[in-house]
Design a protein around this motif. Structure first.
Motif, PDB file in Angstrom:
ATOM      1  N   ALA A  83       2.704 -11.015   0.878  1.00  0.00           N
ATOM      2  CA  ALA A  83       3.087  -9.894   1.740  1.00  0.00           C
ATOM      3  C   ALA A  83       3.581  -8.710   0.916  1.00  0.00           C
ATOM      4  N   LEU A  84       4.375  -8.979  -0.124  1.00  0.00           N
ATOM      5  CA  LEU A  84       4.861  -7.904  -0.980  1.00  0.00           C
ATOM      6  C   LEU A  84       3.718  -7.266  -1.764  1.00  0.00           C
ATOM      7  N   THR A  85       2.779  -8.087  -2.212  1.00  0.00           N
ATOM      8  CA  THR A  85       1.615  -7.564  -2.938  1.00  0.00           C
ATOM      9  C   THR A  85       0.797  -6.634  -2.053  1.00  0.00           C
ATOM     10  N   LEU A  86       0.503  -7.060  -0.837  1.00  0.00           N
ATOM     11  CA  LEU A  86      -0.265  -6.225   0.080  1.00  0.00           C
ATOM     12  C   LEU A  86       0.489  -4.949   0.426  1.00  0.00           C
ATOM     13  N   ALA A  87       1.808  -5.054   0.621  1.00  0.00           N
ATOM     14  CA  ALA A  87       2.606  -3.858   0.924  1.00  0.00           C
ATOM     15  C   ALA A  87       2.555  -2.872  -0.233  1.00  0.00           C
ATOM     16  N   THR A  88       2.547  -3.386  -1.460  1.00  0.00           N
ATOM     17  CA  THR A  88       2.480  -2.519  -2.635  1.00  0.00           C
ATOM     18  C   THR A  88       1.152  -1.779  -2.697  1.00  0.00           C
ATOM     19  N   LEU A  89       0.064  -2.495  -2.499  1.00  0.00           N
ATOM     20  CA  LEU A  89      -1.250  -1.861  -2.525  1.00  0.00           C
ATOM     21  C   LEU A  89      -1.364  -0.806  -1.427  1.00  0.00           C
ATOM     22  N   ARG A  90      -0.910  -1.142  -0.236  1.00  0.00           N
ATOM     23  CA  ARG A  90      -0.961  -0.175   0.867  1.00  0.00           C
ATOM     24  C   ARG A  90      -0.115   1.052   0.557  1.00  0.00           C
ATOM     25  N   HIS A  91       1.043   0.831  -0.064  1.00  0.00           N
ATOM     26  CA  HIS A  91       1.937   1.936  -0.414  1.00  0.00           C
ATOM     27  C   HIS A  91       1.228   2.940  -1.324  1.00  0.00           C
ATOM     28  N   PHE A  92       0.566   2.453  -2.367  1.00  0.00           N
ATOM     29  CA  PHE A  92      -0.051   3.370  -3.326  1.00  0.00           C
ATOM     30  C   PHE A  92      -1.319   4.032  -2.760  1.00  0.00           C
ATOM     31  N   VAL A  93      -1.978   3.388  -1.807  1.00  0.00           N
ATOM     32  CA  VAL A  93      -3.112   4.038  -1.149  1.00  0.00           C
ATOM     33  C   VAL A  93      -2.611   5.060  -0.140  1.00  0.00           C
ATOM     34  N   ASP A  94      -1.667   4.655   0.698  1.00  0.00           N
ATOM     35  CA  ASP A  94      -1.191   5.521   1.776  1.00  0.00           C
ATOM     36  C   ASP A  94      -0.369   6.693   1.258  1.00  0.00           C
ATOM     37  N   GLN A  95       0.483   6.444   0.269  1.00  0.00           N
ATOM     38  CA  GLN A  95       1.408   7.478  -0.186  1.00  0.00           C
ATOM     39  C   GLN A  95       0.885   8.291  -1.371  1.00  0.00           C
ATOM     40  N   ALA A  96      -0.066   7.752  -2.129  1.00  0.00           N
ATOM     41  CA  ALA A  96      -0.563   8.479  -3.303  1.00  0.00           C
ATOM     42  C   ALA A  96      -2.069   8.677  -3.293  1.00  0.00           C
ATOM     43  N   GLY A  97      -2.804   7.974  -2.452  1.00  0.00           N
ATOM     44  CA  GLY A  97      -4.244   8.182  -2.356  1.00  0.00           C
ATOM     45  C   GLY A  97      -5.050   7.630  -3.506  1.00  0.00           C
ATOM     46  N   VAL A  98      -4.541   6.599  -4.193  1.00  0.00           N
ATOM     47  CA  VAL A  98      -5.276   6.075  -5.345  1.00  0.00           C
ATOM     48  C   VAL A  98      -6.581   5.425  -4.888  1.00  0.00           C
ATOM     49  N   ASP A  99      -7.543   5.374  -5.805  1.00  0.00           N
ATOM     50  CA  ASP A  99      -8.884   4.892  -5.480  1.00  0.00           C
ATOM     51  C   ASP A  99      -9.045   3.393  -5.662  1.00  0.00           C
ATOM     52  N   GLY A 100      -8.157   2.769  -6.434  1.00  0.00           N
ATOM     53  CA  GLY A 100      -8.313   1.343  -6.632  1.00  0.00           C
ATOM     54  C   GLY A 100      -7.273   0.778  -7.569  1.00  0.00           C
ATOM     55  N   PHE A 101      -7.470  -0.509  -7.908  1.00  0.00           N
ATOM     56  CA  PHE A 101      -6.480  -1.243  -8.671  1.00  0.00           C
ATOM     57  C   PHE A 101      -7.164  -2.175  -9.661  1.00  0.00           C
ATOM     58  N   ARG A 102      -6.522  -2.341 -10.796  1.00  0.00           N
ATOM     59  CA  ARG A 102      -6.905  -3.358 -11.769  1.00  0.00           C
ATOM     60  C   ARG A 102      -5.765  -4.366 -11.800  1.00  0.00           C
ATOM     61  N   PHE A 103      -6.071  -5.657 -11.682  1.00  0.00           N
ATOM     62  CA  PHE A 103      -5.058  -6.698 -11.570  1.00  0.00           C
ATOM     63  C   PHE A 103      -4.937  -7.445 -12.899  1.00  0.00           C
ATOM     64  N   ASP A 104      -3.791  -7.330 -13.503  1.00  0.00           N
ATOM     65  CA  ASP A 104      -3.505  -7.979 -14.781  1.00  0.00           C
ATOM     66  C   ASP A 104      -3.418  -9.492 -14.585  1.00  0.00           C
ATOM     67  N   LEU A 105      -4.069 -10.253 -15.475  1.00  0.00           N
ATOM     68  CA  LEU A 105      -4.064 -11.717 -15.402  1.00  0.00           C
ATOM     69  C   LEU A 105      -4.337 -12.187 -13.976  1.00  0.00           C
ATOM     70  N   ALA A 106      -5.460 -11.751 -13.434  1.00  0.00           N
ATOM     71  CA  ALA A 106      -5.740 -11.913 -12.013  1.00  0.00           C
ATOM     72  C   ALA A 106      -5.901 -13.353 -11.524  1.00  0.00           C
ATOM     73  N   PRO A 107      -6.281 -14.349 -12.335  1.00  0.00           N
ATOM     74  CA  PRO A 107      -6.363 -15.705 -11.787  1.00  0.00           C
ATOM     75  C   PRO A 107      -5.058 -16.194 -11.164  1.00  0.00           C
ATOM     76  N   ILE A 108      -3.926 -15.646 -11.609  1.00  0.00           N
ATOM     77  CA  ILE A 108      -2.648 -16.072 -11.042  1.00  0.00           C
ATOM     78  C   ILE A 108      -2.563 -15.730  -9.559  1.00  0.00           C
ATOM     79  N   LEU A 109      -3.273 -14.676  -9.118  1.00  0.00           N
ATOM     80  CA  LEU A 109      -3.275 -14.339  -7.707  1.00  0.00           C
ATOM     81  C   LEU A 109      -3.904 -15.442  -6.864  1.00  0.00           C
ATOM     82  N   ALA A 110      -4.685 -16.291  -7.487  1.00  0.00           N
ATOM     83  CA  ALA A 110      -5.445 -17.301  -6.744  1.00  0.00           C
ATOM     84  C   ALA A 110      -5.097 -18.714  -7.191  1.00  0.00           C
TER      85      ALA A 110
END
Length: 435
Positions: free
Chosen positions: A282-309
Motif C-alpha cells: 500500500a505504501l509503495t503504490l501510494a508513493t508511485l501515485r504521489h510522484f505521478v499525481d504531484q510531479a507528473g513523472v513518466d515512469g519508474f525504475r525499481f532497484d533490486l526489483a525481485p524483492i518486490l515479488a
C-alpha cells in the motif's frame, strides 16, 4: 500567518500500546498529543497550519522505544536531511535533535496528466542529480547540484544535443549515510539508502515537490521524459544495530524475517521490506501515485526489483504487479526492473511481467566483450536484435546498457562509437541507460 485547520493524522503501529503525535514550534519545543487506536492504526484530528513540523513516538514491548522520534512513513516534505548519528541506534537515548521532522504541506490540486512522454526504443540517460550539475559553469551556483538545475537551458540543450529521450534520476528521496562510512571519511553520494519513500531530499530538491514538478514540466517541453529510480527493497534503518528512524519504531513487521525472527538481507543492506505484507504494498503504490499525481513523472525504475515479488521466493505473479497494472494513475507509466538481488534465486532477467522493461546485463556483457575483442559476433547479433533468447517475442522489454552507476568501468567510447550505440538503441526498438 495561515489560519489553523483541523487536520487528520493517521499512522500504522499494530503492536504499540501507545502512540503520540509530536508537534514542534519554531523553537523546537515539542507538544505531544496521544493518538487513539483504530484497528492497526492510530489517529488524531488537531488544529495545525501549513508548515507545521511533526513526527511520532510509540511505546510497547521491545523494540518500541518512546525516546526515539519517528518520521511519518507517508511524509512528503522534511525540514532537513537525514544525518547519521550513533545515538540513533542506542536504546533509551533521546533523538529529537537528530531526526528530521515532517512538514505539513498542501498537495497540488488535481491536474490533467499527459500520457508518458518516453516510449520504448529511445535513449535513457542515467543521471546523478548532484554530480551532474555541481560544477556546471553555466548553471547559477545556488542552483547547482539540485533537481531544479536539470531544467536550466544549458543543461536541457545538452541533453537534446546528445539525443536523450528520457532522464533516469538516481534516487532523489531523503537518504541517510550507512554507519560504516563516516569513520572512513566517506559519504553516500548515490542515495540508495532511503528512509521514507515519498520525502524528497532537501539537499537535492530544496523546493520540494514543486521543484520536481517544474523540472519534469520543463524537460517535457523539450521532449524529454523523466523516470525516477526508486528503492523499495530496504530502508536506511539497516540491521538490528542500525538507526531507529521510522518503520522500526512504528511497525517493525514491515521488514522480512526468517521463521526464527532474524532479518532477511536480500538487499545486502541489513534489512529487506516484506512485500507479502499488504501495508508495504500500500505504501509503495501510494508513493508511485504521489510522484505521478504531484510531479507528473513518466515512469519508474525499481532497484533490486525481485524483492518486490518475494514471498519469500520470486513469484512472477506477485500481487504488486497486478496492483500497479490495475491502478488508473499507474497503468500507463513506464516501469523498469533491475531484475536481480543478492537473495536466493535472485537473478530473474526475463521473468517480469510482459508490461515491464528490464535492465539487460547480458547486453552489457556481450557488447563489451565484442568491443574488447574476445566476444562472439553471434552473441552481439542476438543482443542488438532484442535478446530473443531471453525475452522471446517481447523485444521491447530489453533495456540495453553498456555502463551504469554500479557497473564496472566501461571501455572508452569514441564519438563515432557512442553515436553508433545511440543509433543501435533507436533502430532496434530498445532502451539504453548510459552515463
Amino acid at each position: 500567518m495561515t489560519d489553523p485547520e483541523m487536520r487528520a493524522f493517521r499512522v500504522r503501529s499494530p503492536k504499540a500500546v501507545a502512540v503520540w503525535l509530536c508537534l514542534f514550534d519554531n523553537d523546537d519545543r515539542e507538544t505531544r498529543i496521544p493518538l487513539v487506536r483504530d484497528g492497526d492504526d492510530w489517529t488524531a484530528t488537531v488544529a495545525a497550519v501549513e508548515g507545521t513540523r511533526y513526527a511520532y513516538r510509540a511505546d510497547g514491548p521491545p523494540p518500541f522505544d518512546p525516546s526515539k522520534l519517528l518520521v511519518d512513513p507517508y511524509a512528503t516534505h522534511l525540514d532537513r536531511p537525514f544525518a547519521y548519528d550513533p545515538r540513533l541506534g542506542e536504546r533509551g537515548i533521546e533523538t529529537a535533535p537528530f531526526v528530521p521532522k515532517a512538514v505539513i504541506a498542501r498537495p497540488f490540486s488535481s491536474w490533467d496528466r499527459a500520457p508518458p512522454l518516453f516510449f520504448p526504443g529511445g535513449l535513457i540517460y542515467e543521471i546523478n542529480v548532484r554530480g551532474y550539475t555541481l560544477l556546471h559553469p553555466d548553471v547559477p551556483e545556488a542552483l547547482r547540484g539540485t533537481i531544479g538545475a536539470l531544467a536550466h537551458p544549458a543543461v536541457v540543450a545538452h541533453l537534446q544535443k546528445i539525443g536523450v529521450d528520457a532522464v533516469e534520476l538516481m534516487p532523489i528521496v531523503a537518504s541517510i549515510d550507512e554507519r560504516h562510512l563516516a569513520p572512513l571519511g566517506l559519504r553516500n553520494a548515490w542515495g540508495y539508502n532511503p528512509v521514507v519513500p515519498m520525502a524528497l531530499d532537501p539537499r537535492l530538491c530544496p523546493g520540494g515537490v514543486a521543484e520536481l514538478r517544474a523540472t519534469v514540466a520543463s524537460l517535457r517541453e523539450a521532449g524529454i521524459g523523466t523516470i525516477l529510480d526508486l528503492v523499495f527493497n530496504h530502508s536506511g534503518e539497516s540491521d538490528l544495530n542500525g538507526p531507529t528512524l521510522s518503520f522500526r519504531g512504528l511497525d517493525d513487521a514491515v521488514y522480512a524475517r526468517t521463521p526464527d525472527g532474524k532479518l532477511i538481507n536480500d538487499a545486502g543492506t541489513g534489512n529487506t521490506f516484506d512485500f507479502g505484507n499488504p501495508a508495504v504494498r500500500a505504501l509503495t503504490l501510494a508513493t508511485l501515485r504521489h510522484f505521478v499525481d504531484q510531479a507528473g513523472v513518466d515512469g519508474f525504475r525499481f532497484d533490486l526489483a525481485p524483492i518486490l515479488a518475494r514471498a519469500p521466493g520470486f513469484d512472477p505473479h506477485a500481487p504488486i504487479f497486478a496492483e500497479i497494472g490495475a491502478d488508473p494513475l499507474l497503468a500507463d507509466r513506464i516501469v523498469i526492473a533491475e531484475p536481480w538481488d543478492v537473495g536466493p534465486g535472485g537473478y530473474q532477467l526475463g521473468n517480469f511481467p510482459a508490461t515491464w522493461l528490464e535492465w539487460n546485463d547480458r547486453f552489457r556483457d556481450d557488447v563489451r566483450r565484442f568491443w574488447r575483442g574476445d566476444g562472439k559476433t553471434g552473441d552481439l547479433a542476438t543482443r542488438i536484435s532484442g535478446s530473443t533468447d531471453i525475452f522471446a517475442d517481447q523485444r521491447t522489454r530489453s533495456v540495453n546498457f553498456v555502463a551504469a552507476h554500479d557497473a564496472s568501468r566501461s571501455p572508452m567510447l569514441s564519438p563515432m562509437r557512442a553515436a553508433t550505440t545511440r543509433r543501435m538503441a533507436k533502430t532496434t526498438g530498445m532502451a539504453m541507460p548510459m552515463r
